[in-house]
Design an enzyme around this catalytic site. Sequence first.
Site, short mmCIF file in Angstrom:
data_model
loop_
_atom_site.label_atom_id
_atom_site.label_comp_id
_atom_site.label_asym_id
_atom_site.label_seq_id
_atom_site.Cartn_x
_atom_site.Cartn_y
_atom_site.Cartn_z
N ARG A 36 -15.26 11.82 4.30
CA ARG A 36 -14.20 11.06 4.98
C ARG A 36 -13.24 10.43 3.96
NH1 ARG A 36 -13.60 5.83 8.32
NH2 ARG A 36 -12.32 6.44 10.10
N ILE A 62 -6.75 7.55 11.48
CA ILE A 62 -7.95 8.38 11.58
C ILE A 62 -8.91 7.58 12.45
CG2 ILE A 62 -8.84 7.41 9.40
CD1 ILE A 62 -10.29 9.99 8.85
N SER A 63 -9.57 8.24 13.40
CA SER A 63 -10.36 7.48 14.38
C SER A 63 -11.63 6.91 13.77
CB SER A 63 -10.74 8.38 15.57
OG SER A 63 -9.61 9.01 16.08
N GLN A 64 -12.19 5.94 14.51
CA GLN A 64 -13.46 5.31 14.13
C GLN A 64 -14.57 6.36 14.20
OE1 GLN A 64 -14.33 2.31 17.02
NE2 GLN A 64 -16.39 1.92 16.23
N PRO A 65 -15.41 6.48 13.15
CA PRO A 65 -16.43 7.53 13.14
C PRO A 65 -17.32 7.55 14.39
CG PRO A 65 -16.30 6.50 11.00
CD PRO A 65 -15.37 5.74 11.88
#
Length: 664
Positions: A36, A62-65
């Site tokens: 990431r 970028i989205s939250q994992p």
Amino acid sequence: MEQDVLSRREAMVERHLAARGIRDPGILAAFREVPREDFVPENLREFAYDDGPLPIGEGQTISQPYIVAAMIEAAEIARGDVVLEVGGGSGYAAALISRIADRVFAIERHKPLADAAELRLARLGYDNVTIIAADGSGGLPDEAPFDAILVAARGPEVPEALKRQLKVGGHLVIPVGGEDVQKLCRITRTGEDRWDSSDLGAVRFVPLIGTHGLSEDGTRAASVHRPAVEKTLAELVAEAAEPLPEIDDPAFAAAFDRYADKRVVMLGEASHGTHEFYAARAAITRRFVEHHGFTIVAVEADWPDAAAIDRYIGHGPPRPGAPKPFRRFPTWMWRNPVIVELIHDLRALNDGRTDEAKAGFYGLDIYNMAGSIEAVLAYLDKSDPEAARVARERYACLTPWQTDPSVYGRVALSTGYAECEAAVVKQCRELLDQALADGEGAGLLDAAMNARLVASAEKYYRVMYYGGAESWNLRDAHMAETLERLLEARGPQAKALVWAHNSHIGDARATDMGAVRGEHNIGQLIREKLGDEVALVGFGTHTGTVSAASDWDGEREVKRVVPSRRDSYERVCHEASDLGPGRSFLLDLAGGDAALRRRLAEPRLERFIGVIYRPETERWSHYSEAVLPEQFDAYVWFDETRALEALDARQPHAGVPETYPFGL
Ligand code: SAM
């Protein structure tokens, strides 16, 4: 590859994914494999393995994992699948999916992002992903049908075109709803013209902009989902807010009299360096000690340091040989003019009171292990020299690490066992037993609390090395236990005021701390024990200045507080303050209007500034998601605030002896 990055990635997989219920081994393996840190900007790499979104340029994130993992899991992506992602962004989610499915198409409307993602994926050798720069709100008819479609941007509704590009049995996962918060929906195609839908919970995404989504300014969602006549949240807050006068007006503290019958009133702060938060809490504390029978003032300071203040306000003499208090960073938290004035007033209030009626000043925190060891030994030297000799031997184990106890954690870890644990626990138990048997005189209570602290601190420094929730939880559990012991020691009628940061006193279950990181705090623990007998009062601000350092152990600086973010509770309160109640108000969250509570309960960002403030990376360093009305019983608002002064910069306060209790 750096070991550090690998272990942080592994920690993210364990803590943020596996621990929160992501079970699929294929998904966990994909998160272990995809770096990431390569998908976020260089200057934000240190946050790559926090469970939060991060900016990637073009105003996108970028989205939250965890959310990405939950979406992949809900879409039931498997080997052999062909998958479409709408909203490719940095390419991270597409890369993860490519480790599971056979073929991935990711559409991204911002060409610079699509180009960068394409390069990145090529560099990593993920050759089963195709990135397309286009509007994906209508899907990708040329490659349809898909086994799964993931949409990483919120639509006002589910685009019909996407539903039609699913295979029968396939799943479409998409956030649907208005600007504040959306529902994550899973649509399953069950037949040629049949779809099932299920709701996977609340999420927050950037808008899906395109022919089948929202217009460029992203405003259509609001009109779709909220009737124009409905009041804004700021209007509702403005109506419910009770204006507060200046802090030095007696009516200010009187506004909090509604909590006078509680056993514990916890007063928070949104930073460790804001004048108004200190001054407000001092005014409330004075009033509650003077008029409402509160005799415990327990603060987020170290026990042995606060004990020096306690002796001063209780008209006791200084303890000979006691080290000067509050020498440890950040000194301004207690060596400041507001605290000097408060302890001066508490001393005056205590004048002539019996010992039982006197207010005491106590520290809940565990950082001054050396100070606690010194205090235990000093007590035993006087009361029982033989016991002092034994205690000295026991504590000798910790002596090499006293100046830098964090090193102890590393050593205890590398030698494979907890070297000093048994000895310090024994010492603690003996003093606590004695305190119980002898009915806890003030000196013995202090020594027993210090011995407890050394035992907690020993464990704290050991687990701190691993980072994460465990050391935080240990510290807050210690604080909660200390408070409970104080309440016991001061008798059944005893009532306490607690001063600690919002992150300690606001119920952790209502923030990412509890929901994402598995952390609890003193507010939650005491609320679980005392229920309605505790009031949790949070404090907040929009902008101004703050005393903070840039790094741990750094100098105090006066820093400008960036105006609050559009998507934060602070911004709602800022807008509300312009609508009527003025620059400072009290918002009663426990009583009050149900419609307001419901609307406020949609999660938003909240700002947390500690002793370090990093405006450059403010979103990622200082904002976290919360549900305000569940976190606090009341919220105190100061629209603009100023930096807390440090004592050293000023003349000693008239009336407080120059050398005691601070030893300046
Ligand atoms: N999945 C991405 C990642 O892993 O980095 C993050 C996606 S980000 C939350 C949402 C993305 O959707 C943004 O990059 C935005 O530009 C894009 N987007 C919004 N509307 C779109 C549309 N109609 N077509 C394609 N992309 C769109």
